[in-house]
Scaffold this motif. Structure first.
Motif: not given
Length: 420
Positions: A115-143
Motif C-alpha cells: 500500500p505504501g508503494m501504491l500510495y507513492f504512485v498515486s502521489c506522482w501520477f495524475p488521474h488520467a494516467r494513474r490506471g496505467m501506472a498501476m497496471s505497470w506495477v502489476v506487470t512487474f508482479i507478473c514478471l
C-alpha cells in the motif's frame, strides 16, 4: 513530463515488486523438498504459508500511518531491508514451528510495502494516467514469474556449504531486497516538489494538477488519515480484496505442488508455473488502457474476475488432463492479475492525501487475510480429499463473489464525478 516521471521511478518500483513476490512465493517452491525434510503435512504447510498474512494485517495500518508521517523514501527503504534479512534468516529454520515464526516475522517486516508503494504512485501520477501506472506495477508482479524457474534451479545447490537446496532459495531471494533498500533510499522522492529530475515549471505543474484533482475527488473531509479509516466504501473494498487474495495467494502458493502432481520434474514445474503470469501481461495492459480511456473501473473489474472464475473452473475439472488444466490456469491468471490491476486503482477514485494512505493500508492489510485462508483451505481440502479440484474451484468461486461486491460498491458511489 509524466513519461519522465515513469522512467525515473517505475523501473525501480517494478524491481521491488518482483523481489516482493519472489519472497512471498519462495516458500511454495522450497516446499517441493522442504516439506519432506521437515515433516510438514499439507494442512501444516497451508498454515505456515498463510500465517504471514496475520502479522501483515495487524501491522499494516500502523505501518502506513508511519509512512504518511515520515514519507515513502525512508519507510519503504526500511521495510525492504528488514524483510530481506528475515527472508535470509528463514534458511535457518529447523521445523514447522520455527518456520511459522519466521513467516510471522516476515509479515511484520513487510507490512506497509505494497500500500505504501501504491500510495507513492498515486502521489506522482495524475488521474488520467494513474490506471496505467498501476497496471505497470502489476506487470512487474507478473514478471516475477520469471523467477520461478530460477528458484527451482536453486534446488541444485543442495549440499553446497552444507545447506539444503531449499534453504538456498531463501538466502538468494532475500539478498536482493536488502540491496534494493539502498537503491530506494537514493532514488525515491516523497513529493513532486522534491523532484530534482524535473524542471521548476514541471514541478509546479505536477504539484498543482495533483492538488486540483485531490480537491475535486470528494471534498476536503476525505484528506485525513482518520477519515480514510472510517470510510464505509473502504470496508467494502476490504471484502473484495479478501476474495482476490484468497484466490491469488492460494493459487500462487500451491501452484508448484499442483504442477508437481502432474508428474512434472522440479525444473519443469518452474518453467510451467511462469507461463500464466507472463501471458497475463499483454491483456492486462490493454484492459487497463481501456479502463483509463473510459474512466470506468467497476465493470472492468467484473469482466476480469469472470475470466478468472472460468479459468479456475476449467482447471478444477481437468486435473486428469494436465495440458487442459494448465490452459485453465493460464486463463485464470489473465483474469486474476488483470482484476488486481483494476482493483488497486479504485481507492484513489474517492480518497486523497493521508486518507488514501489509510485506505490503502486498511484494504491491503485486512484484505490480505484472504491470503491466509486461501492456502489454508487448499491444504485442508488436499488432506481431506487427496486432490486439489475442490480447492481450485473455491478460488474461482471467490472471484465470483468479488465481482458481485464490486457491483455493490458502484451503487454505493452516487456522485457522478466519481466513476468506479
Amino acid at each position: 513530463m509524466v513519461r519522465k516521471v515513469a522512467r525515473h521511478f517505475l523501473p525501480l518500483v517494478g524491481l521491488c515488486y518482483i523481489v516482493l513476490y519472489l519472497d512471498r512465493l519462495n516458500i511454495g517452491f522450497a516446499a517441493l523438498t522442504m516439506n519432506d525434510e521437515l515433516g510438514i503435512s499439507a494442512t501444516m504447510f497451508g498454515f505456515v504459508a498463510g500465517v504471514y498474512f496475520w502479522s501483515y494485517t495487524l501491522c499494516e495500518p500502523v505501518s502506513n500511518w508511519v509512512l504518511s508521517r515520515v514519507g515513502a523514501r525512508i519507510w519503504i527503504s526500511r521495510i525492504m531491508a528488514t524483510w530481506g534479512l528475515v527472508t535470509i534468516g528463514t534458511a535457518l529454520v529447523q521445523g514447522a514451528t520455527s518456520l511459522a515464526v519466521m513467516r510471522f516475522l516476515l509479515g511484520v517486516a513487510e507490512a506497509g510495502f505494497s500500500p505504501g508503494m501504491l500510495y507513492f504512485v498515486s502521489c506522482w501520477f495524475p488521474h488520467a494516467r494513474r490506471g496505467m501506472a498501476m497496471s505497470w506495477v502489476v506487470t512487474f508482479i507478473c514478471l516475477s514469474g520469471l523467477g520461478t524457474p530460477m528458484m527451482t534451479h536453486m534446488h541444485g545447490l543442495d549440499g553446497f556449504l552444507g545447506l539444503s537446496g531449499w534453504r538456498w532459495i531463501f538466502v538468494l531471494t532475500g539478498i536482493p531486497a536488502v540491496l534494493l533498500a539502498l537503491a530506494c533510499y537514493r532514488r525515491l522522492r516523497n513529493t513532486p516538489a522534491e523532484a530534482d529530475f524535473l524542471s521548476a515549471a514541471e514541478r509546479v505543474w505536477l504539484t498543482r494538477t495533483l492538488e486540483e484533482e485531490a480537491r475535486g475527488v470528494d471534498g476536503n473531509e476525505k484528506h485525513s488519515f482518520r477519515a480514510g479509516l472510517a470510510e464505509p466504501r473502504v470496508l467494502l473494498l476490504v471484502a473484495v480484496f479478501i476474495c482476490v487474495t484468497f484466490s491469488l495467494n492460494g493459487y500462487q502458493l500451491w501452484t508448484a505442488q499442483i504442477f508437481k502432481s502432474f508428474g512434472m520434474s522440479t525444473t519443469e514445474v518452474g518453467w510451467v508455473a511462469a507461463i500464466p503470469p507472463l501471458l497475463a501481461v499483454g491483456p492486462m495492459l490493454w484492459w487497463m488502457r481501456h479502463s483509463d480511456r473510459t474512466d470506468e473501473r467497476g465493470w472492468h473489474f467484473c469482466v476480469a474476475a469472470a475470466v478468472a472464475m472460468v479459468g479456475f473452473g476449467v482447471a478444477a475439472v481437468s486435473l486428469s488432463t494436465p495440458a487442459v488444466a494448465v490452459a485453465g490456469f493460464c486463463v485464470a491468471g489473465i483474469g486474476l492479475y488483470t482484476s488486481m490491476a483494476v482493483f488497486i486503482s479504485i481507492p484513489a477514485s474517492f480518497l486523497t492525501g493521508a486518507a488514501l494512505a489509510a485506505g490503502f493500508g486498511v484494504v491491503n492489510g485486512m484484505g490480505n487475510l484472504g491470503g491466509y485462508f486461501g492456502p489454508q483451505v487448499a491444504g485442508w481440502i488436499k488432506d481431506a480429499t487427496g486432490g486439489y479440484g475442490l480447492a481450485i474451484g473455491a478460488f474461482g468461486a471467490a472471484m465470483a463473489v468479488a465481482a458481485v461486491l464490486i457491483l455493490g460498491l458502484k451503487k454505493a458511489t452516487p456522485r457522478p464525478e466519481v466513476t468506479l
